[in-house]
Enzyme design. Structure first.
Site, PDB file in Angstrom:
ATOM      1  N   LEU A  90       1.888   2.382   4.825  1.00 19.68           N
ATOM      2  CA  LEU A  90       2.104   3.244   3.659  1.00 19.68           C
ATOM      3  C   LEU A  90       1.497   4.629   3.881  1.00 19.68           C
ATOM      4  CD1 LEU A  90       1.312   0.674   0.789  1.00 19.68           C
ATOM      5  CD2 LEU A  90       3.469   1.094   1.962  1.00 19.68           C
TER       6      LEU A  90
ATOM      7  N   TYR B  55      -9.981  -9.676  -2.334  1.00 21.46           N
ATOM      8  CA  TYR B  55      -8.972  -8.607  -2.314  1.00 21.46           C
ATOM      9  C   TYR B  55      -8.657  -8.136  -3.743  1.00 21.46           C
ATOM     10  CZ  TYR B  55      -4.670  -6.147  -0.936  1.00 21.46           C
ATOM     11  OH  TYR B  55      -3.694  -5.188  -0.718  1.00 21.46           O
TER      12      TYR B  55
ATOM     13  N   VAL C 135     -13.878   4.836   6.376  1.00 19.08           N
ATOM     14  CA  VAL C 135     -13.996   5.378   5.010  1.00 19.08           C
ATOM     15  C   VAL C 135     -15.310   5.008   4.327  1.00 19.08           C
ATOM     16  CG1 VAL C 135     -11.536   5.650   4.476  1.00 19.08           C
ATOM     17  CG2 VAL C 135     -12.640   3.439   4.062  1.00 19.08           C
TER      18      VAL C 135
HETATM   19  N1  LIG Z   1       1.825  -3.647   2.510  1.00  9.88           N
HETATM   20  C1  LIG Z   1       1.744  -4.123   1.295  1.00  9.88           C
HETATM   21  O1  LIG Z   1       2.563  -4.937   0.882  1.00  9.88           O
HETATM   22  C2  LIG Z   1       0.684  -3.663   0.362  1.00  9.88           C
HETATM   23  C3  LIG Z   1      -0.381  -2.870   0.750  1.00  9.88           C
HETATM   24  N2  LIG Z   1      -1.316  -2.499  -0.190  1.00  9.88           N
HETATM   25  C4  LIG Z   1      -2.414  -1.611   0.147  1.00  9.88           C
HETATM   26  O2  LIG Z   1      -1.882  -0.432   0.711  1.00  9.88           O
HETATM   27  C5  LIG Z   1      -2.799   0.148   1.618  1.00  9.88           C
HETATM   28  C6  LIG Z   1      -2.091   0.419   2.933  1.00  9.88           C
HETATM   29  O3  LIG Z   1      -1.711  -0.825   3.483  1.00  9.88           O
HETATM   30  P1  LIG Z   1      -0.606  -1.001   4.619  1.00  9.88           P
HETATM   31  O4  LIG Z   1      -0.063   0.310   4.980  1.00  9.88           O
HETATM   32  O5  LIG Z   1       0.269  -2.094   4.194  1.00  9.88           O
HETATM   33  O6  LIG Z   1      -1.534  -1.592   5.759  1.00  9.88           O
HETATM   34  P2  LIG Z   1      -1.771  -1.168   7.285  1.00  9.88           P
HETATM   35  O7  LIG Z   1      -2.641  -2.240   7.823  1.00  9.88           O
HETATM   36  O8  LIG Z   1      -0.479  -0.849   7.929  1.00  9.88           O
HETATM   37  O9  LIG Z   1      -2.600   0.193   7.134  1.00  9.88           O
HETATM   38  C7  LIG Z   1      -3.924   0.229   6.695  1.00  9.88           C
HETATM   39  C8  LIG Z   1      -4.653   1.289   7.491  1.00  9.88           C
HETATM   40  O10 LIG Z   1      -5.995   1.376   6.990  1.00  9.88           O
HETATM   41  C9  LIG Z   1      -6.838   1.563   8.092  1.00  9.88           C
HETATM   42  N3  LIG Z   1      -8.210   1.138   7.776  1.00  9.88           N
HETATM   43  C10 LIG Z   1      -8.660  -0.120   7.551  1.00  9.88           C
HETATM   44  N4  LIG Z   1      -9.980  -0.108   7.336  1.00  9.88           N
HETATM   45  C11 LIG Z   1     -10.379   1.187   7.418  1.00  9.88           C
HETATM   46  C12 LIG Z   1     -11.632   1.838   7.303  1.00  9.88           C
HETATM   47  N5  LIG Z   1     -12.777   1.165   7.053  1.00  9.88           N
HETATM   48  N6  LIG Z   1     -11.682   3.188   7.455  1.00  9.88           N
HETATM   49  C13 LIG Z   1     -10.552   3.897   7.732  1.00  9.88           C
HETATM   50  N7  LIG Z   1      -9.334   3.331   7.847  1.00  9.88           N
HETATM   51  C14 LIG Z   1      -9.256   1.992   7.696  1.00  9.88           C
HETATM   52  C15 LIG Z   1      -6.230   0.700   9.209  1.00  9.88           C
HETATM   53  O11 LIG Z   1      -6.692   1.093  10.489  1.00  9.88           O
HETATM   54  C16 LIG Z   1      -4.750   0.946   8.998  1.00  9.88           C
HETATM   55  O12 LIG Z   1      -4.274   2.019   9.777  1.00  9.88           O
HETATM   56  C17 LIG Z   1      -3.960  -0.846   1.721  1.00  9.88           C
HETATM   57  O13 LIG Z   1      -5.000  -0.394   0.879  1.00  9.88           O
HETATM   58  C18 LIG Z   1      -3.375  -2.134   1.188  1.00  9.88           C
HETATM   59  O14 LIG Z   1      -4.354  -2.963   0.628  1.00  9.88           O
HETATM   60  C19 LIG Z   1      -1.230  -2.876  -1.481  1.00  9.88           C
HETATM   61  C20 LIG Z   1      -0.213  -3.661  -1.899  1.00  9.88           C
HETATM   62  C21 LIG Z   1       0.826  -4.093  -1.020  1.00  9.88           C
HETATM   63  C1  LIG Z   2      -1.335 -13.878   0.637  1.00  7.61           C
HETATM   64  C2  LIG Z   2       0.056 -13.409   1.020  1.00  7.61           C
HETATM   65  C3  LIG Z   2       1.119 -14.217   0.241  1.00  7.61           C
HETATM   66  C4  LIG Z   2       1.366 -15.587   0.758  1.00  7.61           C
HETATM   67  C5  LIG Z   2       1.575 -15.603   2.222  1.00  7.61           C
HETATM   68  O1  LIG Z   2       2.323 -16.429   2.709  1.00  7.61           O
HETATM   69  C6  LIG Z   2       0.872 -14.656   2.997  1.00  7.61           C
HETATM   70  C7  LIG Z   2       0.142 -13.619   2.492  1.00  7.61           C
HETATM   71  C8  LIG Z   2      -0.654 -12.703   3.363  1.00  7.61           C
HETATM   72  C9  LIG Z   2      -0.370 -11.263   3.041  1.00  7.61           C
HETATM   73  C10 LIG Z   2      -0.557 -10.992   1.552  1.00  7.61           C
HETATM   74  C11 LIG Z   2       0.364 -11.923   0.743  1.00  7.61           C
HETATM   75  C12 LIG Z   2       0.422 -11.582  -0.756  1.00  7.61           C
HETATM   76  O2  LIG Z   2      -0.657 -12.103  -1.438  1.00  7.61           O
HETATM   77  C13 LIG Z   2       0.485 -10.089  -1.090  1.00  7.61           C
HETATM   78  C14 LIG Z   2      -0.427  -9.245  -0.241  1.00  7.61           C
HETATM   79  C15 LIG Z   2      -1.888  -9.430  -0.632  1.00  7.61           C
HETATM   80  C16 LIG Z   2      -0.195  -9.568   1.215  1.00  7.61           C
HETATM   81  C17 LIG Z   2      -0.886  -8.441   1.949  1.00  7.61           C
HETATM   82  C18 LIG Z   2      -0.604  -7.219   1.037  1.00  7.61           C
HETATM   83  C19 LIG Z   2      -0.060  -7.751  -0.281  1.00  7.61           C
HETATM   84  O3  LIG Z   2       1.337  -7.562  -0.304  1.00  7.61           O
HETATM   85  C20 LIG Z   2      -0.626  -7.065  -1.490  1.00  7.61           C
HETATM   86  O4  LIG Z   2      -1.586  -6.366  -1.431  1.00  7.61           O
HETATM   87  C21 LIG Z   2       0.012  -7.319  -2.738  1.00  7.61           C
HETATM   88  O5  LIG Z   2      -0.438  -6.927  -3.720  1.00  7.61           O
END
Ligand SMILES: NC(=O)C1=CN([C@@H]2O[C@H](COP(=O)(O)OP(=O)(O)OC[C@H]3O[C@@H](n4cnc5c(N)ncnc54)[C@H](O)[C@@H]3O)[C@@H](O)[C@H]2O)C=CC1
Ligand SMILES: C[C@]12CCC(=O)C=C1CC[C@@H]1[C@@H]2[C@@H](O)C[C@@]2(C)[C@H]1CC[C@]2(O)C(=O)C=O
Length: 255
Positions: free
Chosen positions: A16, A162, A59
């Site tokens: 993202l 989380y 961070v």
């Molecule tokens: N992919 C999804 O479905 C969802 C993602 N999110 C949130 O969106 C945000 C972005 O996630 P994604 O792009 O999916 O994951 P991603 O794993 O592709 O990107 C996360 C980035 O954060 C960096 N990171 C982790 N710990 C760090 C630290 N201590 N200091 C600096 N950078 C750090 C990682 O190196 C990575 O580049 C996260 O906060 C995640 O929890 C929330 C809901 C859904």
């Molecule tokens: C825990 C989940 C859902 C069930 C599964 O088979 C695997 C998972 C690992 C990645 C999780 C899944 C879900 O809970 C939604 C999140 C937490 C996902 C990582 C990012 C995620 O989409 C999120 O932050 C949703 O709010």
């Protein structure tokens, strides 16, 4: 509006965050990518070529974040927008009855440390720099955008840490927006549902397919570019402030 805008994106080397970096650049902005030293941040900056810099940071570190802000000023002269995307996903039940093992406290603390305290650390240090900008005609000096998750509201089994970390991000959005209102700095949080990023691609494809089927419409994972579009929209709309916006295709996570 985006021409010359300076953004700082944490977690900007992946998923993202990276899509957000690309969107800001496409609109004519300049961007500092902040991510872990172990991330592909350097290669990402090289690929994107112009108007972009990478600063390796954790961070959670005051020193690292201050260094990133200083680099932003040295390179681009100002800071207008911060997008907090850095985060980690964890999944552990509060107690494992088969192994008679409680949730590891250090792991709980680290999730809170990165997702909640790391986000706060960046906000508190960046606010002073954004506050130095001259206000626009509306009195606005800049925008801070955070990333929570629908797990802040519908936390599933195994998501105590989380969900708590993301609920913290939601909870601090309004008070921080109020703290910074007099300086004309807006604070908005996005709560994404399920997005196709490296965080999600760790799952096997059948698990992804079954997750997609739980999204009412559109029944698929979101594209990171759709997250970036909302970031752009938040920047453009001065009335959005102190709010968390779900971006989830009306998904409500089941237990
Ligand atoms: N992919 C999804 O479905 C969802 C993602 N999110 C949130 O969106 C945000 C972005 O996630 P994604 O792009 O999916 O994951 P991603 O794993 O592709 O990107 C996360 C980035 O954060 C960096 N990171 C982790 N710990 C760090 C630290 N201590 N200091 C600096 N950078 C750090 C990682 O190196 C990575 O580049 C996260 O906060 C995640 O929890 C929330 C809901 C859904
Ligand atoms: C825990 C989940 C859902 C069930 C599964 O088979 C695997 C998972 C690992 C990645 C999780 C899944 C879900 O809970 C939604 C999140 C937490 C996902 C990582 C990012 C995620 O989409 C999120 O932050 C949703 O709010």
């Amino acid at each position: 509006m985006f021409k010359g805008l300076v953004g700082l994106v944490t977690g900007g080397a992946s998923g993202l965050g990276r899509a957000t970096v690309e969107q800001l650049l496409k609109q004519g902005g300049r961007v500092v990518i902040c991510d872990l030293p172990s991330s592909p941040g350097q290669e990402t900056a090289k690929q994107l070529k112009e108007n972009v810099a990478f600063v390796p940071i954790d961070v959670t570190s005051e020193k690292d974040v201050k260094n990133a802000l200083q680099t932003t000023v040295d390179k681009f002269g100002r800071l207008d927008v911060v997008v907090n995307c850095a985060g980690v996903a964890t999944a552990t039940r509060v107690y494992n009855f088969k192994k008679e093992q409680p949730f590891d406290l250090k792991s709980f603390q680290r999730t809170i440390e990165v997702n909640l305290i790391g986000t706060f650390n960046v906000i508190r240090l960046a606010a002073g720099l954004i506050g130095k900008n001259a206000p626009d005609a509306d009195g606005q000096r800049g925008v801070i955008i955070n990333t929570a998750s629908v797990a802040a509201f519908d936390g599933q089994i195994g998501q105590a840490a989380y969900s708590a970390s993301k609920a913290g991000v939601v909870g601090m959005t309004l008070p921080i927006a109020r703290d910074l209102a007099k300086q004309g700095i807006r604070v908005v949080t996005i709560a994404p549902g399920l997005f196709r990023t490296p965080m999600m691609e760790m799952l096997p494809e059948p698990a992804i397919k079954s997750l997609e089927a739980t999204v009412p419409f559109p029944p698929r994972l979101g594209h990171p570019s759709e997250f970036a579009l909302l970031v752009q929209s938040i920047i453009q709309n001065p009335m959005l402030n102190g709010e968390t916006i779900r971006l989830d295709g009306s998904l409500r996570m089941q237990p």
